[in-house]
Each structure stands twice: as C-alpha cells, then as structure tokens.
Design an enzyme around this catalytic site. Structure first.
Site, mmCIF file in Angstrom:
data_model
loop_
_atom_site.group_PDB
_atom_site.id
_atom_site.type_symbol
_atom_site.label_atom_id
_atom_site.label_comp_id
_atom_site.label_asym_id
_atom_site.label_seq_id
_atom_site.Cartn_x
_atom_site.Cartn_y
_atom_site.Cartn_z
ATOM 1 N N TRP A 2 0.861 -1.174 0.000
ATOM 2 C CA TRP A 2 0.000 0.000 0.000
ATOM 3 C C TRP A 2 0.910 1.240 0.000
ATOM 4 C CZ3 TRP A 2 -0.526 3.720 4.034
ATOM 5 C CH2 TRP A 2 -1.513 4.687 3.773
ATOM 6 N N ASP A 45 -2.622 5.662 -3.036
ATOM 7 C CA ASP A 45 -2.978 6.664 -2.035
ATOM 8 C C ASP A 45 -1.786 7.563 -1.712
ATOM 9 O OD1 ASP A 45 -5.614 6.058 -1.770
ATOM 10 O OD2 ASP A 45 -5.376 4.783 -0.004
ATOM 11 N N ARG A 61 -10.080 -2.723 8.239
ATOM 12 C CA ARG A 61 -10.669 -1.372 8.146
ATOM 13 C C ARG A 61 -12.110 -1.413 8.675
ATOM 14 N NH1 ARG A 61 -11.770 3.248 3.833
ATOM 15 N NH2 ARG A 61 -10.116 4.686 4.331
ATOM 16 N N CYS A 115 -10.626 1.831 -7.983
ATOM 17 C CA CYS A 115 -9.698 2.186 -6.912
ATOM 18 C C CYS A 115 -9.729 1.044 -5.913
ATOM 19 C CB CYS A 115 -10.214 3.478 -6.268
ATOM 20 S SG CYS A 115 -9.359 3.968 -4.760
ATOM 21 N N LYS A 174 -16.216 7.003 -8.410
ATOM 22 C CA LYS A 174 -14.984 6.359 -7.939
ATOM 23 C C LYS A 174 -15.429 5.112 -7.193
ATOM 24 C CE LYS A 174 -11.094 7.320 -4.767
ATOM 25 N NZ LYS A 174 -10.554 8.381 -3.887
ATOM 26 N N TRP A 175 -15.101 3.937 -7.744
ATOM 27 C CA TRP A 175 -15.535 2.649 -7.184
ATOM 28 C C TRP A 175 -14.354 2.090 -6.385
ATOM 29 C CZ3 TRP A 175 -19.801 -0.775 -9.199
ATOM 30 C CH2 TRP A 175 -19.789 -2.041 -8.610
ATOM 31 N N ASP A 176 -14.497 2.115 -5.085
ATOM 32 C CA ASP A 176 -13.379 1.763 -4.205
ATOM 33 C C ASP A 176 -13.553 0.347 -3.662
ATOM 34 O OD1 ASP A 176 -11.071 2.102 -2.726
ATOM 35 O OD2 ASP A 176 -11.728 3.954 -1.758
ATOM 36 N N MET A 177 -12.505 -0.211 -3.082
ATOM 37 C CA MET A 177 -12.503 -1.570 -2.525
ATOM 38 C C MET A 177 -11.378 -1.584 -1.507
ATOM 39 S SD MET A 177 -11.243 -4.861 -2.584
ATOM 40 C CE MET A 177 -11.715 -6.521 -2.946
HETATM 41 C C1 GLA Z 1 -9.295 4.552 -0.122
HETATM 42 C C2 GLA Z 1 -9.016 5.360 -1.357
HETATM 43 C C3 GLA Z 1 -8.897 6.815 -1.000
HETATM 44 C C4 GLA Z 1 -10.168 7.275 -0.333
HETATM 45 C C5 GLA Z 1 -10.470 6.412 0.873
HETATM 46 C C6 GLA Z 1 -11.832 6.716 1.463
HETATM 47 O O1 GLA Z 1 -8.203 4.532 0.728
HETATM 48 O O2 GLA Z 1 -7.857 4.900 -1.994
HETATM 49 O O3 GLA Z 1 -8.633 7.587 -2.144
HETATM 50 O O4 GLA Z 1 -11.225 7.211 -1.254
HETATM 51 O O5 GLA Z 1 -10.444 5.036 0.549
HETATM 52 O O6 GLA Z 1 -12.120 5.929 2.544
#
Ligand code: GLA
Length: 728
Positions: free
Chosen positions: A198, A547, A442, A525, A475-478
């Site tokens: 990370w 990040d 998390r 993302c 923005k589709w996060d995981m």
């Molecule tokens: C991840 C993404 C960040 C942000 C956070 C929000 O870490 O990479 O850019 O969107 O989640 O919780």
C-alpha cells in the site's frame, strides 16, 4: 494473413508486424511450443522441438514416455502424467485420481475474436485480429480444452485464453486452470515483476533465475498492492532501447499466479493464470469453464518497445469507455481536503474556489452516507446523510452544476460494515466461514458477490443514487482484501469457487453499470492501487494509482505503472504539502508536472492555498488542456529513472507522427559544483528538426537522440521542468 497452418509439418505460424509465434504438433498430437521471438518472414520448421533426438516421441519410444513428457516444450502442459514441471491444468475425476493428458483434435482459424463469457477481454474487428482455436481433448476424462490465440498484428500482441468443456458423463474438479504458458530454452533470462505495498505499488523489480520455481502471486481476492499480474523474462542487461523481453499480463482482477520455472535441462517455463491456492471448480457434464486472458508480447528492442506495445494495445483493444479518446474533466476530490469532516457548505466552498480556478468536476469522496463520520460503519447503507448534506444530494449536485462543474461520487459497493443496517438484516451476506467470526479489516467485511441477491442489492443501491441526481463520475473503491472464504449460498463442494465467483460478480456489476450509464466516467480504486489491472481497465478507463500522492514517491510508482499501462489510465492528483503521508514538501509546480503524466486532478483544500499556489492552478489547467491529447495518445519513452539513479527522473511523450515531443524532467536532488547534464533523449524523429518552445532554439532530432540535450542544473531539490519540442 496473421495465422498460417502448414499441414505437411502440422505447424501453426502466428505473425505480427515484428514477431512470430510457432506451435507444432508431435505425431501423437502433443501441442508443442516451437518458437516465439523476432519475426520469421519465410516458412517455419519444427526442428526446435527436438523430436529427432532422444528420448524421441512416445510413438517411437513408448518405453521412455516419461522422459519425453518431462522435457517436451508444451503449449499447455497438464498435470499427473509425468510432466513434473509446473502444469497449467489439474483435473480430478470423480474417481478421485488426478491426471489429464491433452492431445490435438482439431483447429479453426477465423477473422476477428470472440468475447469471453462473463470476463473482461480484449477486442478487435475482423481487420484488426485473427484467431486460432486449437481443440484438444482428453478422451478418458471426456474433457475438451480450447486454446485460443488472437493475433493483433499491428500492436505485436497475442491474446491467449483457455476454455474447458466437460463433454463426458462424469463430474470433474478443476483444481488449476492457467491461461498461458511459454516453454523455451533459457538464455540467462532475468525475471522482471512489479511489486510493492500500500502506498508503494508497482515498483519494478528484476532478479536472476535460479533452478526451480520463482513466482509472484496474490491470494487476496484482488490483484493486490503487493504483486502485480505481470511478468517479463528479459535478456541480461535489457535496457529501454536494447535487449529482449517476453511479457505476460493477466486480464484479471482476483487471485493470480505468475511463475517461471528453470528446469534441469535449462529451459524456462513461464506460466500465468488464476492462482490454484484454494481454487476448485466443479465442472458438471455439459458445463464450460472460461479462464481469463493473458496478453503476450515480445520485444527485441528493449523494454521501451514492450511498453509501447502494451500502451497501444490497451488503448485500442481493451479500454471501451467513451472517455478513452477524450480529455477527462479535471477533477477535484475532497478526500485529502476534508476526509470525513464535511458538509454541503464546506464542499461548496471548495468547489467555488476550484471552479473559478478552472477545475471542471467536483468529486465527493467517502463519508456522505449512513452515519459514516470515520472509517467505521455504514458500508452497505447507501443512503445520503442529510445531516451533512442538508437538502439532500440533488441539492448539492445542482449547486455544483450551477458553478459550471460536473459532479462525481465515491462508493465502496463490495463491502459491508458490521455496524450497518444491511449487516443487521443480512449477516449471511458477508463472506465468512461457518462457526467463525470473520476477520475485520478497516472495520469491514466483504459482501458475497457470488450471490445473485447480493449483486442485485448492490447494483440497485449504486444505480438508485446515480439515477437520483446529475452524477457523471463514480470512484468505485474496494478497501479490504478477502479472507474467511466461505459462502452461505454456495454448496459445500463449490466453496472453492468463491474467490473467482466474487470477481465474476464484480465484473457483472460493472458491466451493468456502464451499460445503464454509458456516459459515466468510472474510476476504479482499491485503497489506492490495490486493484490496478487490465481486468478493471476494461470497465474503467482510469484507475486510482496509489494513495501516496507525494510527487517524489509517485515517480517510482508511476514509472512501474507506466511500464505496462498508458498514462491515460493512471489516476494522479496534485495534493497538499507537507504531504499528508510523508510530510515532505515539494513545489506546487512539480506536483503538477507529475500529475500531468496521468489523468490529472486535484485533491486538497483549495480554500487553504496561498495566493501564489492558487494562481498556479489556472496555469496547470492550461497545461493540461494544451498537452493532454498528446499525453493520452502519444508514445511513451522512459529516459531516466530516479529509482535507478537516485538523482533525477525523465520521461517523454512523442506524437505518433513525430511532430512534437513533451519532455518531463524532475531533478529530485540538487548537486553542487556541476555542469549541465547531458541526456540522450528518445522519441524524436532523427530526420526532423525541433524548436524548443519558449526559447527559439532549434535542435536536430538526431543530435537529441544520439548526442543528447544539455539539461541545466536546477536550483534546489524536487524541481521539475516541462520541455515542449515542436517540429519545424
Ligand atoms: C481509499 C481510497 C482513497 C479514499 C479512501 C476513502 O483509501 O484509496 O482515495 O477514497 O479510501 O475511505
């Protein structure tokens, strides 16, 4: 014609502009790998298979079949029948014994390329690609295996995939199904991979091969921050401009394995596919299993040529979004500006300043839904938090739109918080093992996307928000990896399918999303760049790279990412200083220059900038508009690497027609008492002359290429320059 079949020699020859790949059949029908490398213009032959040497082939020397099996260069080796090297396919019959032996049955050569059911895959018209399907069979198991090779002449790429069909009467268990293999003699190759963590994704790593197996893999349920589904074998001393590279890149977003084995006979077997760890797919009579695609390329002109083949290929044949050939709106994201502490007023305050500086889209990140005021709780409850967003989402979006800006929003659709209404209602929707409390990461669990009801819920939650307001970007996060791999929905003997079914579920969701919202700009993302892979690129034309937004750390991350991905895919923002992660301060200008080598955007509280920095935003916006067409579509050249020299970084983007070159130079550390640095450039047409914009100086392309350019010694650390050369 890209694919030829020589019936007399039983030899297939797959040609691209600069490469040839040859496959031939042994008299028994074993499918052998003859050659991959520089283009062979004349006819091929099968001698490299060494079938005229001991141990000969089994029909000549049945008594030494084991020696043959363990030595013959196989196109798609199978396990259990005395090829003791890494196999690509492991099948267990219902009797319980492992073992599979594939022999050629038939083949088809056709123009164009078929889709892969349920999977992301490259595409091409009948003019752009031609496909060879090799039909192989194991008569004992009643298993048909189709090896597909789609040849893309122009980009020097072969897209390989594998389909297994149970045509017998027994249920089979597929314990391993890789997608590609290259078996060839070793020539002191080194193994190049992309690895990290990370905030340190995709650092380039090269190592020499040793006897035995060396691999990179992910067992995290996503392609991962740590290892990337990419591997290249490169000749010793391979540089950007010279040397050979054999590369494989996996169009897949889940568990993978990429491995090279150096054998007792000094051959290398490079394989790539879904990781067999924990994988077991039950294939009932009549069922089909489609393995994802591997993108192969070969370069005899160094890593640079390999890079440009991948960039062209992904831009032309993998990215589908309407944004592929368009400038993306310059966005500002509020994550590093506010984290969870925002309300409508704060967001509008940022948007007003951003909009007047020329920023074109406002993106609201995590924290707008449920009761989410910290990274804990509410994932799955996709209901707008009206305490923060007074008047609701559409009210905010309308006000942003009234500023002349587009609006985008963050989701983390695959997740469920233990503290959520969704979890209280459906604890069985989380991936978990019976009798165990699932591990939190998390503060969250992962949704079981193998379940149709879960997918339906997830899709409708996201789509309902998108239908409710004028939202043009997601923005589709995981943000966590998979563990506790159990599904309350899958049958006991199908639990080994969960990781792959999760990925298929994700693909189905994103496919539905881009179908219902064709103009949506989707950015994938995963805690930064934890799922930056060609599979995701099929759905989103850009992916958040890391990040870590520090411009200097980004040099190394973006160098590794751009080794295989076009700059148009690399999510990059200008963020605040001191950088939130590293506490390092770099000039605003340098941050801008580094972000320009990606999608370009901002991620900071513009209301807190001093006048000088604020005034630089319109300047950078102008640079973006001036150069983005070139950056998005041009040829990328890596000229110097800070990772290697610990001093400076340099890359260029050249127009395909040679008419202009944009050079970015970052001097990481200043040095005392030195003259200018002579840098041999790349990407210029040797026969052309170029004017360096803003100076009136004229340079000949060949002098810049072979003699070099004198780069002035800049004052101070972390300084950068953009140099634009235009053909005269
Ligand atoms: C991840 C993404 C960040 C942000 C956070 C929000 O870490 O990479 O850019 O969107 O989640 O919780």
């Amino acid at each position: 014609m890209a694919i030829g079949y020589d019936g007399a020699r039983r030899l297939f020859k797959l040609d691209t502009t600069n490469t040839t790949y040859m496959i031939a059949l042994s008299p028994e029908g074993y499918v052998g790998h003859v050659y991959y490398g520089r283009r062979i213009y004349g006819e091929g032959d099968t001698r490299l298979l060494r079938m005229e040497e001991e141990p000969y082939t089994p029909s000549v020397n049945e008594g030494e079949k084991a020696s043959f099996m363990d030595f013959f260069p196989m196109e798609y080796p199978t396990g259990g029948v005395s090829d003791y090297r890494e196999s690509c396919l492991e099948v267990r019959a219902s009797s319980g014994g492992p073992g599979c032996e594939l022999l050629y049955a038939d083949h088809k050569i056709y123009k164009g390329k078929k889709k892969l059911a349920g999977l992301p895959a490259s595409f091409g018209t009948e003019d752009e690609t031609e496909t060879l399907d090799l039909y192989c069979e194991d008569g004992v198991l009643g298993l048909k295996v189709i090896l597909s090779y789609a040849v893309f002449e122009k980009e020097n790429v072969i897209a390989r995939s594998v389909r297994a069909e149970n045509s017998g009467g027994e249920t089979l268990r597929l314990e391993k199904v890789y997608s590609a293999c290259i078996d060839m003699d070793n020539e002191d190759y080194e193994m190049l991979t992309l690895c990290g963590s990370w905030a340190r994704e995709r650092h380039i790593q090269t190592r020499s091969l040793a006897y035995g197996k060396q691999s990179v893999a992910s067992a995290k349920g996503e392609s991962s921050h740590q290892q990337h589904p990419f591997m290249a074998l490169v000749s010793p001393g391979c540089t950007q401009e010279q040397g050979e590279a054999y590369a494989m890149h996996f169009v897949y977003s889940g568990n993978f394995l990429a491995q090279t084995e150096l054998t007792q006979f000094d051959a290398v077997r490079m394989v790539m596919g879904i990781s067999p760890e924990g994988f077991c797919w039950v294939l009932r009579p009549g069922e089909v299993f489609q393995a994802p695609e591997v993108i192969l390329t070969y370069s005899d002109r160094g890593l640079g040529q390999m890079t440009r083949s991948y960039h062209d290929f992904y831009r032309n044949h993998l990215i589908r979004s309407p944004y592929r050939d368009r400038k993306r709106p310059i966005l500002i994201n509020n994550w590093e500006a506010t984290y969870f502490a925002f309300d409508t007023e704060k967001l509008l305050e940022i948007a007003r300043v951003a909009g007047s500086a020329g920023i074109e889209m406002f993106v609201m990140d995590d924290g707008w839904f449920g009761k989410r005021n910290e990274p804990k709780g509410s994932l799955g409850d996709w209901v707008v938090n009206e305490e923060k967003l007074k008047g609701g989402l559409s009210c905010l979006v309308e006000q942003i739109n009234a500023l002349g800006m587009d609006f985008g929003i963050w989701f983390e659709p695959e997740m469920i918080s233990p503290d959520s209404d969704l979890y209280r209602a459906h604890p069985d929707w989380a991936i978990r093992l019976p009798g165990r409390t699932p591990v939190q990461s998390r503060n969250q669990y992962v949704l079981d996307l193998s379940r149709p009801d879960v997918r339906e819920y997830v899709y409708e939650s996201v789509a309902a928000i998108l239908r409710s307001a004028n939202i043009t970007y997601v923005k589709w996060d995981m943000n966590r990896q998979l563990s506790d791999l159990g599904s309350a929905w899958l049958a006991a003997d199908s639990q080994g399918e969960l990781s792959h079914r999760f990925v298929l579920g994700l693909y189905e969701l994103q496919e539905k999303l881009v179908t219902e919202f064709p103009d949506l700009l989707l950015e994938n993302c995963s805690s930064g760049g934890g799922r930056f892979d060609p599979g995701m690129l099929y759905y989103s034309p850009q992916i958040w790279c890391s990040d870590d937004t520090d411009a200097i750390e980004r040099l190394v991350i973006q160098e590794g990412t751009a080794l295989v991905y076009p700059l148009s895919a690399i999510g990059a923002h200008v963020s605040a200083c001191p950088n939130h992660m590293l506490k390092r301060s770099t000039p605003f200008e340098t941050r801008g220059h580094v972000a320009l080598a990606g999608t370009f955007g901002y991620e900071l509280d513009v209301t807190k900038l001093d006048h000088e920095e604020l005034a630089m935003i319109p300047v950078q916006v102008e640079l973006y508009h001036k150069y983005n067409d070139l950056i998005r579509s041009g040829d990328y050249y890596r000229i110097a690497s800070y990772r290697e020299n610990h001093s400076h970084d340099c890359w260029a983007v050249a127009a395909k027609d040679g008419s202009e070159v944009l050079l970015t130079w970052v001097q990481v550390f200043a040095r005392p008492n030195v003259h200018s640095r002579r840098v041999r450039l790349q990407g210029f047409d040797p026969k052309s002359r170029y004017r360096l914009e803003g100076t009136g100086q004229i340079y000949s392309g060949e002098m810049l290429l072979y003699g070099g350019f004198l780069m002035e010694n800049l004052q101070g650390d972390y300084q950068s320059r953009l140099l634009h050369f235009v053909r005269v």
